[in-house]
Design an enzyme around this catalytic site. Sequence first.
Site, short mmCIF file in Angstrom:
data_model
loop_
_atom_site.label_atom_id
_atom_site.label_comp_id
_atom_site.label_asym_id
_atom_site.label_seq_id
_atom_site.Cartn_x
_atom_site.Cartn_y
_atom_site.Cartn_z
N HIS A 85 13.77 11.28 3.69
CA HIS A 85 13.33 12.43 3.96
C HIS A 85 13.12 13.36 2.74
O HIS A 85 11.85 13.85 2.70
CB HIS A 85 13.98 13.08 5.11
CG HIS A 85 12.93 14.11 5.63
ND1 HIS A 85 11.83 13.57 6.54
CD2 HIS A 85 12.73 15.51 5.24
CE1 HIS A 85 11.08 14.66 6.62
NE2 HIS A 85 11.49 15.91 6.00
N SER A 134 13.50 5.87 -13.89
CA SER A 134 12.51 6.52 -14.56
C SER A 134 12.22 8.04 -13.93
O SER A 134 12.41 9.03 -14.57
CB SER A 134 11.17 5.75 -14.34
OG SER A 134 10.28 6.60 -14.64
N SER A 135 12.39 8.00 -12.78
CA SER A 135 12.10 9.32 -12.04
C SER A 135 13.38 10.39 -12.32
O SER A 135 13.47 11.52 -12.29
CB SER A 135 12.26 9.26 -10.72
OG SER A 135 10.74 8.65 -10.07
N ASP A 187 7.64 21.59 -26.17
CA ASP A 187 7.76 20.37 -25.36
C ASP A 187 8.99 20.45 -24.22
O ASP A 187 9.65 21.59 -24.11
CB ASP A 187 8.07 19.36 -26.66
CG ASP A 187 7.72 18.05 -26.17
OD1 ASP A 187 7.82 17.54 -24.91
OD2 ASP A 187 7.31 17.32 -27.01
N TYR A 218 9.52 15.44 0.73
CA TYR A 218 9.11 16.74 0.25
C TYR A 218 9.16 16.59 -1.30
O TYR A 218 8.26 17.55 -1.96
CB TYR A 218 10.58 17.67 0.66
CG TYR A 218 10.31 17.86 1.97
CD1 TYR A 218 11.61 17.54 2.89
CD2 TYR A 218 9.29 18.35 2.81
CE1 TYR A 218 11.40 17.69 4.29
CE2 TYR A 218 9.28 18.70 3.88
CZ TYR A 218 10.37 18.21 4.92
OH TYR A 218 10.40 18.35 6.08
N HIS A 244 15.13 12.10 12.27
CA HIS A 244 14.15 12.11 12.99
C HIS A 244 13.16 10.95 12.90
O HIS A 244 12.31 10.78 13.66
CB HIS A 244 13.43 13.34 13.11
CG HIS A 244 12.78 13.69 11.60
ND1 HIS A 244 12.91 14.65 10.77
CD2 HIS A 244 11.92 12.91 10.86
CE1 HIS A 244 12.12 14.91 9.83
NE2 HIS A 244 11.79 13.77 9.80
N HIS A 245 13.33 10.23 12.11
CA HIS A 245 12.77 8.86 11.72
C HIS A 245 13.47 7.84 12.58
O HIS A 245 12.91 6.70 12.65
CB HIS A 245 12.75 8.26 10.16
CG HIS A 245 12.27 9.44 9.22
ND1 HIS A 245 10.84 9.43 9.11
CD2 HIS A 245 12.90 10.51 8.66
CE1 HIS A 245 10.79 10.44 8.28
NE2 HIS A 245 11.77 11.09 7.82
N TRP A 301 7.58 -0.36 4.00
CA TRP A 301 8.11 0.27 2.91
C TRP A 301 9.62 0.82 3.27
O TRP A 301 10.22 0.89 2.08
CB TRP A 301 7.19 1.44 2.30
CG TRP A 301 7.44 2.58 2.97
CD1 TRP A 301 7.16 3.04 4.34
CD2 TRP A 301 8.42 3.75 2.57
NE1 TRP A 301 7.30 4.27 4.54
CE2 TRP A 301 8.15 4.88 3.44
CE3 TRP A 301 8.81 4.04 1.37
CZ2 TRP A 301 8.62 6.11 3.11
CZ3 TRP A 301 9.55 5.39 0.95
CH2 TRP A 301 9.35 6.26 2.13
N HIS A 332 1.00 -1.35 -0.17
CA HIS A 332 -0.01 -0.10 0.03
C HIS A 332 1.00 1.33 0.02
O HIS A 332 0.87 1.92 -0.92
CB HIS A 332 -0.89 0.02 1.33
CG HIS A 332 -1.60 1.38 1.56
ND1 HIS A 332 -2.51 1.93 0.73
CD2 HIS A 332 -1.37 2.23 2.62
CE1 HIS A 332 -2.99 3.13 1.43
NE2 HIS A 332 -2.27 3.12 2.35
N ARG A 344 1.70 0.22 14.85
CA ARG A 344 1.66 0.21 13.49
C ARG A 344 1.78 -1.20 13.34
O ARG A 344 2.35 -2.25 13.82
CB ARG A 344 2.72 0.77 12.77
CG ARG A 344 2.42 2.37 12.85
CD ARG A 344 3.65 2.95 12.25
NE ARG A 344 3.66 3.05 11.00
CZ ARG A 344 4.68 3.88 10.13
NH1 ARG A 344 5.54 4.64 10.76
NH2 ARG A 344 4.44 3.73 8.87
N THR A 363 7.63 26.35 6.16
CA THR A 363 6.10 25.53 5.55
C THR A 363 5.01 26.79 6.13
O THR A 363 4.31 26.98 5.59
CB THR A 363 6.00 24.57 6.32
OG1 THR A 363 7.43 23.43 6.05
CG2 THR A 363 4.73 23.59 5.83
N LYS A 368 4.75 29.62 3.87
CA LYS A 368 3.83 29.25 2.64
C LYS A 368 2.59 29.41 3.30
O LYS A 368 1.58 29.95 2.42
CB LYS A 368 4.18 27.76 2.15
CG LYS A 368 5.42 27.96 1.53
CD LYS A 368 5.61 26.39 0.73
CE LYS A 368 6.75 26.59 -0.35
NZ LYS A 368 6.40 25.84 -1.43
N SER A 405 -0.58 26.82 -5.13
CA SER A 405 0.06 27.98 -5.36
C SER A 405 -0.72 28.46 -6.74
O SER A 405 -0.65 29.97 -6.92
CB SER A 405 1.32 28.12 -5.37
OG SER A 405 1.68 27.80 -4.26
N GLU A 462 12.56 12.45 0.05
CA GLU A 462 11.46 11.98 -0.60
C GLU A 462 9.93 12.59 -0.26
O GLU A 462 9.20 12.55 -1.07
CB GLU A 462 11.31 10.37 -0.62
CG GLU A 462 10.10 9.59 -1.11
CD GLU A 462 9.92 9.79 -2.76
OE1 GLU A 462 10.85 10.23 -3.21
OE2 GLU A 462 8.70 9.39 -2.95
#
Lengths: 221, 108, 599
Positions: free
Chosen positions: C253, C169-170, C104, C257, C302-303, C139, C75, C450, C328, C331, C268, C255
């Site tokens: 991390h 790909s990315s 293009d 963002y 922090h993880h 994950w 998931h 979890r 943040t 914004k 925006s 990721e």
Amino acid sequence: MAAATHDAPAHPPTNTGVDNRKLLMWGFLASECLFFGSLIATYLIFRDESIIGPFPHDWVDINGTEHEGVLDIPLTSISTFVLLMSSVTMVLAVYGARIGRPQMMKVWLLATAVLGLGFLGFQAYEFVAFVDEGLTLGTNQFGASFFVLTGLHGTHVGVGVLVLLLTLLGSFRRNGLGPNAGDHVEIVGLYWHFVDIVWIIIFTVVYLIPSAPPPGVIEFF
Amino acid sequence: MSADSEHVAPAHHGPTVRQYLLIGLVLAIITVIEVWLSFSDIGAILVPALLIFSGIKFVIVVGWFMHLRYDSLFLTQLFVVGLVLGSGVLLSLITLFWTDASDIVGFN
Amino acid sequence: MATAAGTVETSAQGSVVWSWVTTVDHKRIGILYGVTGFLFFLVGGLEAMLIRTQLAVPNGDVIDADRFNQLFTMHALTMIFLALMPMAAAFFNYMIPLMIGARDVAFPRLNALSYWIYLFGGLLFTSSFIFGGAPDAGWFAYAPLTSTAYSPGSGMDFYVLAIIVLGISSMAAAFNFAVTIINMRAPGMTMLRLPVFAWMTLIVSFLLFTALPVITVALLELLFDRNYTTNFFSSSNGGDPLLWQHIFWVFGHPEVYILILPGMGIVSEVLPVFSRKPLFGYTAIVFAGMAIAVMGWTVWSHHMFTTGLGTVPQVVFTASTMAIAVPTGVKVFNWIATMYGGNIRFTTAMYFAVAFIALFTVGGISGVMHASPPVDTQQQDTYFIVAHIHYVLFGGAVMALFSGLYYWWPKMTGRLLGEGLGKLNFWLLFIGMNLTFFPMHFLGIAGMPRRIYTYDTGMGWDQWNMVATIGAYILALGILAFMLNVARTMRRPQTAPSNPWDAGTLEWATTSPPPEHDFDHIPIVLDRDPLWYDRDHNIEPQTGDPGHIHLPPPSYYPIIMAFGVLLLALGPLSHLALTALGAVVIVYSAWAWMLEPTD
């Protein structure tokens, strides 16, 4: 589908004045700094964490016995020199492409590829020698991190040699590499030089900077 | 960042063949010095010396062979971003995982 | 739908399927990403529905433990890599060239390659369910659970190889968009006139191509640990499981963002249009985005607050994590200031954008709580974290994507999505989302861990689990409402005007949908929100014969090369001969690609 087969217009205008593909290559090289930075970090973390030998540099065990390290610095100095010189031949190839002397470009492209293959030959010899001395991927932490780091670097060199040879092959076409030959060869050159500077770091960090196994280790085989 | 489009300069100034060969010679000499140092007994200064020499070779290849000295500043900035982040990851990981003899319990 | 004057090259006449397989048109590639991403979103949603059904009541027996582990792992992976990132990519692809006044992207075939590699990687990933079991170690795949000793099946090998493939790909897409935005802007489009969505795309591209190499290293090391006798992550021979965690989160991390910045970009764009006011604090929002990207590199541990990092690292990472709340917040305040005093139009797109601000802020607040190690010691690995994740990712990223869908649907399809069904879609998602995930804060505080496949009664968790499951079913209804809206809308004729919302950015300067060549005339940009500027200064759009417009021809080498990449990945799963074959295919297609005429 368009019928004409001429190459795309040379140097279409860009906001920065830098060709798109050159910008792409520099972005790619920036990303490769992260790739090799993480690999070198892994190597440095694990190099001195092996609990059994073989070890990279000469060391003295807990009983006072001297042992040899597996790294052959004189030999690797030669292969380092070979790769360094391939960077010189590479700039000469780019130079030849830029001033419109395709023969010069071809000769130096070939020289670069040959030197690159030479470097890979030295690497292959070294890997085989290490395995003979009992160092494999699974032997210890030094083996794991060494082979992964230098193996991935070697893969990058191999890809570079392939690209050099394909570029050389392409230059034998009727209209060679086209009007943008200088750009193409320069971009290939950027990749090649980068692979060389990564080796500069690896050579220093892995081979030249001395290491020692954890204290109290007795060598087992 | 220029608002106008620019044409890429078709020819560029850069080192001559002679200069390239000279630079190659310099790189070779530095390498010889590094190897010689590694076999000499100069103590704790060895590691910083080796790193400095490697750094010099790195800058020479990037600046002259890879032409950054003559190209758009933006390319240097782009590469430096990668270099800074890569070095940052390297240094952070080494710092977080640094161990020495004092971490081994019970050894004297 | 207008057609362009002048001689314009069109794609080859031939089968429709073939024209899609060989397309290099950024708009078509965007649609491919969007449709594929949405289908995988449904897959991830189905996985979530199964999870929630199993957890609805204590001692549930709908799904067994083993299958449950695969479900929550897949998931997350499906949602992150196969749904959220590609759906953002769909908008990057479709909108960025239009927004910057280009025809293009910088490398159209590389763009197509990115899509096909994504499709094959996604199929590889999902096929793991059939071929010996999907990855089941979460994950983030912590060592040593992922070693062959504890994960003997091929699930974790699928994990390693599929993520490497998707990473390629990315990376290709990231380089493409970075070069495009930097180098191919229309005359007058300076960097500080770029739409915020384009800025966020640029920033995300930088994050992608710097962070992905790091996880590639970790994945390769895990692959070697599992298959080639190394011991990077098992402590038996001097390895260190914690190294996996560090390298993973150095990528992980940035990721997150990567997951949220596109949504911030979309919002925006939407807020000013439906407030009928320019974006407040454009420069602040742009620089805050850059700050988030840079600071995002400094917070990863922090993880890992519960792994025994030591006092100094914990303090450092606490400080950096709390600091990142500042840009943040900048914004959020600028978005609110954009709406303040504006003439608000309550369209569905606007509903989703406003909800984004509120829901993302809730997620941000729980995030700041986790930033404190003592508090996190209780919250880590509980449903409190699950609540945080889903407030920022569903309440944040997904709501923003829906806002983008409703906003840009007319541009892409020439039809406006129904507002009635749209509002129903919105309310079902909004209510469903809060009903599902808010109770998880309570469950977390009450100690529910979890990744447990069931729980006993009497723990105080029964009631909120049932509420969360009901919420999940309401979410599913909301998605169905969306699909119904799409089905109804697409049967109507293409009557949407170029600029149905009276927006200010360049994608609205051309028809809905745009012609293949995007613009008859490349616009000249004099300010941010160029269309509003031109309207206010009575500047007429350019007319006249555009003359010959060169378009890159279609190519089948991208899909062939993507197939080669797939073969590369299949080797370690079956026979290494496939890897060799994949290398040959890649080299051959690269050679042919370079020789292909590009006019």
